[in-house]
Design an enzyme around this catalytic site. Structure first.
Site, PDB file in Angstrom:
ATOM      1  N   ASP B 245      42.533   9.864  21.253  1.00 65.10           N
ATOM      2  CA  ASP B 245      42.066   8.497  21.511  1.00 65.10           C
ATOM      3  C   ASP B 245      43.266   7.551  21.385  1.00 65.10           C
ATOM      4  O   ASP B 245      44.404   8.015  21.221  1.00 65.10           O
ATOM      5  CB  ASP B 245      40.915   8.123  20.561  1.00 65.10           C
ATOM      6  CG  ASP B 245      39.926   7.152  21.222  1.00 65.10           C
ATOM      7  OD1 ASP B 245      40.339   6.031  21.563  1.00 65.10           O
ATOM      8  OD2 ASP B 245      38.759   7.527  21.400  1.00 65.10           O
ATOM      9  N   HIS B 299      40.842   4.354  26.028  1.00 67.15           N
ATOM     10  CA  HIS B 299      40.934   5.278  24.896  1.00 67.15           C
ATOM     11  C   HIS B 299      42.179   6.151  24.919  1.00 67.15           C
ATOM     12  O   HIS B 299      42.141   7.326  24.551  1.00 67.15           O
ATOM     13  CB  HIS B 299      39.660   6.124  24.783  1.00 67.15           C
ATOM     14  CG  HIS B 299      38.474   5.293  24.394  1.00 67.15           C
ATOM     15  ND1 HIS B 299      38.266   4.870  23.109  1.00 67.15           N
ATOM     16  CD2 HIS B 299      37.480   4.759  25.146  1.00 67.15           C
ATOM     17  CE1 HIS B 299      37.163   4.117  23.087  1.00 67.15           C
ATOM     18  NE2 HIS B 299      36.684   4.031  24.293  1.00 67.15           N
ATOM     19  N   GLU B 363      34.230   2.455  28.230  1.00 65.52           N
ATOM     20  CA  GLU B 363      34.837   1.240  27.690  1.00 65.52           C
ATOM     21  C   GLU B 363      36.161   0.855  28.348  1.00 65.52           C
ATOM     22  O   GLU B 363      37.114   0.449  27.688  1.00 65.52           O
ATOM     23  CB  GLU B 363      35.004   1.385  26.158  1.00 65.52           C
ATOM     24  CG  GLU B 363      33.645   1.570  25.493  1.00 65.52           C
ATOM     25  CD  GLU B 363      33.721   1.671  23.973  1.00 65.52           C
ATOM     26  OE1 GLU B 363      32.817   1.134  23.326  1.00 65.52           O
ATOM     27  OE2 GLU B 363      34.657   2.278  23.440  1.00 65.52           O
TER      28      GLU B 363
END
Lengths: 596, 596
Positions: B245, B299, B363
């Site tokens: 991440d 990420h 996201e």
């Protein structure tokens, strides 16, 4: 041997050796934050631990000291195999305690590093303890815990640390602080410590505790010792042992062994006399007093089945008679019950030698006593009314007789702690509970008006307000679905901000301190570490220092302390990504949050 | 050798031997509950374990079987030193897998008892595995996992168990169930098992997983193995490894090692190729497929610093560019970035040999790409509008090229999983993400309308709705005070009630299953067990059986399963006082709760 320093320091004290393991990254101190930067020369990279020791406020001490602290931002290599803790004088109980504390000091420093790959070399460390009182080794309630600490490098090359204190417990705190000034440098593969420190320190509140319930679920002695180990490391000093409850009776009563035989969950889920002795001794070495609670007249049940002294035990539906299954209260009308109670007190007094004792006294339900015909009959026969006033009178009868029996066994008066309850309500408080005897432990919210009533009436108090200090809050329910009664979970920030002084206002001199409570309906050995730690350490700093600053100022040191606890094999919960620890000041916000 | 039975059973099959350790208590079965009663004769006391095995629904199996189950309520002593697991045929990869599974079967049974005080004697157990396919040992997505199990006592006195299955993975499930039919009897100090059982069983959903994030905090291989061990014990079959991440890059990329060198938290916080191989092999033996995720284009961050392919990395204030610090997205406009991506895919394909892959895709923030001038310029030059439509087009460019590179390395098409996101919104979904390729993992709430849109458009889906399956919810905040974003804590009851079939309605054939997710911003080795377990086991039964009954019917078996996990050294969280386990049916309420 090497002496390192922040990149910001003067080059003149910058003696850097070749390092064994190179690092892509280094840390520099900027405005009190350690920032992760690319290591320009791998050989001179500064480890996060080294940077934090020099860059963080109070040299990363937790809890932060309350007196003067001065230190030079330079480090020196320590030879972990050459540490001596010395105290002059004859062999006394205190000296034996010092010897055990010295062993622990060395062991905990040893735990900071991996077993393999330690670079040899470094300076010897000599710690000289100077105690004014070396007679009794007793952990006295409200004793002096202050100390001063000095570290310097002697001309012969040795690192010398002098710790001065009134007694062992102060000196032990000094050792604790000293151990926190030593780090394992994972880039240099060597121990480092500050080489010049002066520190004067002592706590604000005398009562800094953790309550552990070992009855809802059994907690092994290993887990209890881990808890006490972390308490010592955080300078908490009271282990409040809620040892029995309605659900089980794991305490071994020498005088009434049937209580344990019937009341323990299984024959192995008991605390033998030896277990208890060991826990008390383990606590002493760590400056932790073990404070036993025998909760009554409610919160009894298992173990008492054969006595005939139990009211409403396991009565159903439990919602009518108590707050959680199984119900159970002692029957105050039976004289024989007080004899059993006295036996338990006798056993506990023999073992714990208490100069303060906890009698519980919470959550007594009128509905429970009311449900037993023989109690109602006795009350009628003795001109007790069958309403609140009558039941309060009955409760008072119990408390009065219990205190008498306890005092008889103890031989002298000691302070007695009771939980807030109906009996501590304004209308009953002064009538039934003299403030010379009773200390009241508050478990309602921090804004409860009863707190003011207690303080105005001169009661010494201990805070365990559930909205900040009940560490069992916030999980699932166990009697229904949804979440448990005192949800949500309490973050460490809330614990830290829960100030006894603010709550007490002008009566803060009556605040003895506070306790974080872990009621174990939903914890056992598998989770006790993570429920208590590191949150209890937030309480530790609040009580040790009562800081005017907020959790934000403490966050950095707090995260370091959590890592410390892990080294001592305490499974303290994780609070943030490691990235935040490596990029100090980059994670916190001022309240502006995106929802993912 | 002894054969015991419920007190309710016929006296004729009641052969009881003298027992070594006597007990004050015994358990009897009444209306499906084991009740704790005084042992009238200590020699004939029934242990809780023995009672539960005979009294609980499905003989305490977790998850409960979906096919026919018949068993006699009688137990026979097992000789734990005489267990053989046999399979006919040549030495093949499958046979080696069977051999490892047999070892584990014996080890886990051994772990049920304390090392000392085991009473000798008991019957031998022979387990015969009958597999239809013994060729490939590959863990295939959506493979047959059914089995049938038979237990009986042979005339020669041995206990014989036959397990029939299509392949190793079904047979392994049979072994798992068989191990749950064996208990350690702590009153008799001997192993006992059911002596006559027939069982046919198989899962409802093929995808029953746990997502573990090993980037926000590093999780050791030991912890990962413990997680997989408990998954095997609960018949979960997908370990979704969110391995990297923005915060760290612990995966060792053979082809782009600088990602790991710069991106790992420390040089020791990496997964070496050997670690990954070991985890994959460990999973196989336990019927667990390791499904890797490489999350992009958002990420990402740490590790990529030197590439020049990162947008908005660690940009502040992070709230403007992402959901948590540090921000970071790949720059889709740079061709060289796809080459690096392809190297990572190549490495992962070589190691995981995936027949299904997770590309993350959640996201993605317009604000991040928008903040980089060179991206904006490229977009303008290439006729992309600088609004949502333009950024979606850019994202599509990324996803299209990423898929191309992945497929090139894999050599053939495999299903690709993506998280729900703006790209999976109704207005973009069908245009950009063909349902023949993409499976969508849902992380919004279980009542999100997007779920219906996905199903109506024929997408296969996996549920990880955060309101029931995000196990990081409910703790303190780490970027501010208060509680974390998806609070409150999710109790196991909610996990159990989260039914994919109910959520999908008539489209339940498109539900592949579900995954519980542990995002590790606030967990690491110290807490990973307690966050995941036993809650993930509640998901396991939901997905294995999709029961029409509620958590109340499952509670009793669930608590037994939690104790089982503890025996396997998994620190599964405690959910209730031990008293409730010993007094079955006495704790739950129907919603009427007192506040203490």
């Amino acid at each position: 041997m090497s002496r390192i320093c922040l990149l910001l320091c003067l080059a003149s004290i910058f003696l850097v050796q070749q390092v064994a393991s190179s690092s892509e990254w280094s840390y520099i101190c900027q405005k009190g934050n350690c920032l992760k930067v690319r290591a320009e020369q791998k050989e001179s990279a500064i480890s996060l631990g080294a940077c934090r020791l020099m860059c963080s406020s109070y040299a990363s001490l937790w809890p932060k000291p309350t007196g003067k602290m001065e230190f030079k931002k330079s480090l020196i290599q320590l030879n972990v195999n050459s540490i001596d803790v010395l105290m002059p004088g004859e062999d006394t109980p205190v000296k034996r305690l010092v010897s055990a504390a010295a062993q622990r000091f060395k062991k905990n420093i040893d735990l900071l590093a991996p077993e393999n790959g330690r670079k040899p070399g470094g300076r010897s460390l000599v710690v000289n303890l100077h105690l004014k009182k070396t007679g009794s080794d007793k952990v006295v309630y409200q004793q002096d815990e202050t100390y001063s600490l000095n570290v310097s490098v002697h001309t012969d090359g040795r690192i010398i640390s002098d710790i001065e204190a009134e007694n062992f417990y102060g000196a032990r705190n000094g050792l604790e602080s000293l151990s926190q000034l030593i780090i394992w440098d994972d880039i240099r593969s060597e121990y480092q410590m500050l080489d010049s420190v002066y520190l004067k320190d002592g706590p604000v509140y005398p009562h800094r505790g953790i309550l552990l319930d070992t009855a809802r679920n059994f907690i092994s002695t290993d887990s209890i010792k881990r808890t006490i180990e972390a308490m010592g490391a955080s300078k908490l000093n009271i282990f409040h042992w809620h040892i029995t409850d309605s659900q089980s009776f794991p305490y071994t009563s020498k005088s009434a062994p049937y209580l344990t035989k019937l009341g323990a969950y299984t024959p192995s889920k008991v605390y033998s006399s030896q277990d208890v002795d060991e826990i008390i001794a383990f606590g002493k070495v760590r400056g932790v007093k073990v404070l036993p609670e025998f909760d009554a007249p409610a919160h009894v049940g298992e173990g008492w089945q054969d006595t005939g002294y139990l009211a409403c035990f396991d009565k159903k539906p439990w919602q009518k008679y108590c707050v959680e299954p199984p119900c159970g209260q002692l029957d105050p009308t039976q004289d024989g019950m007080y004899d059993v109670l006295e036996l338990i007190y006798k056993d506990m007094i023999e073992q714990f030698d208490p100069d303060i004792f906890h009698m519980g006294g919470d959550e007594v339900h009128e509905g429970c006593w009311d449900s037993e015909r023989k109690i109602a009959e006795w009350m009628t026969d003795n001109n007790y009314t069958l309403n609140e006033a009558g039941f309060i009178k009955l409760w008072d009868k119990f408390q009065r007789e219990a205190l008498k029996r306890f005092t008889k066994q103890r031989g002298y008066d000691v302070p007695i702690i009771l939980w807030t309850s109906t009996l501590t309500d304004e209308k009953y408080l002064m009538k039934y509970l003299p403030n010379s005897t009773y200390i009241i432990q508050i478990w309602t919210t921090g804004s409860d008006k009863q707190i003011r009533v207690l303080l105005e009436n001169g009661y010494r108090t201990i805070l365990s307000n559930y909205d900040a200090l009940y560490f069992d809050c916030g999980f699932g329910s166990w009697v229904a679905d949804g979440n448990n009664w005192c949800s949500p979970y309490i973050g460490w920030q809330k614990v830290y901000e829960n100030s006894p002084a603010k709550i007490a206002g002008k009566y803060s001199h009556l605040m003895m301190g506070a306790e974080a409570a872990l009621w174990t309906e939903q914890s056992d050995d598998a989770s006790v570490d993570g429920r208590i730690w590191p949150r209890a350490a937030a309480l530790a700093e609040r009580l040790w220092a009562e800081p005017k600053s907020t959790w934000k100022d403490a966050e950095d040191r707090f995260m370091i302390h959590r890592e410390r606890l892990l080294k001592f094999k305490v499974n303290a919960d994780s609070l943030q990504p490691e990235w935040c620890r490596q990029h100090q000041g980059s994670c916190s916000t001022d309240g502006i949050l995106n929802m993912p």
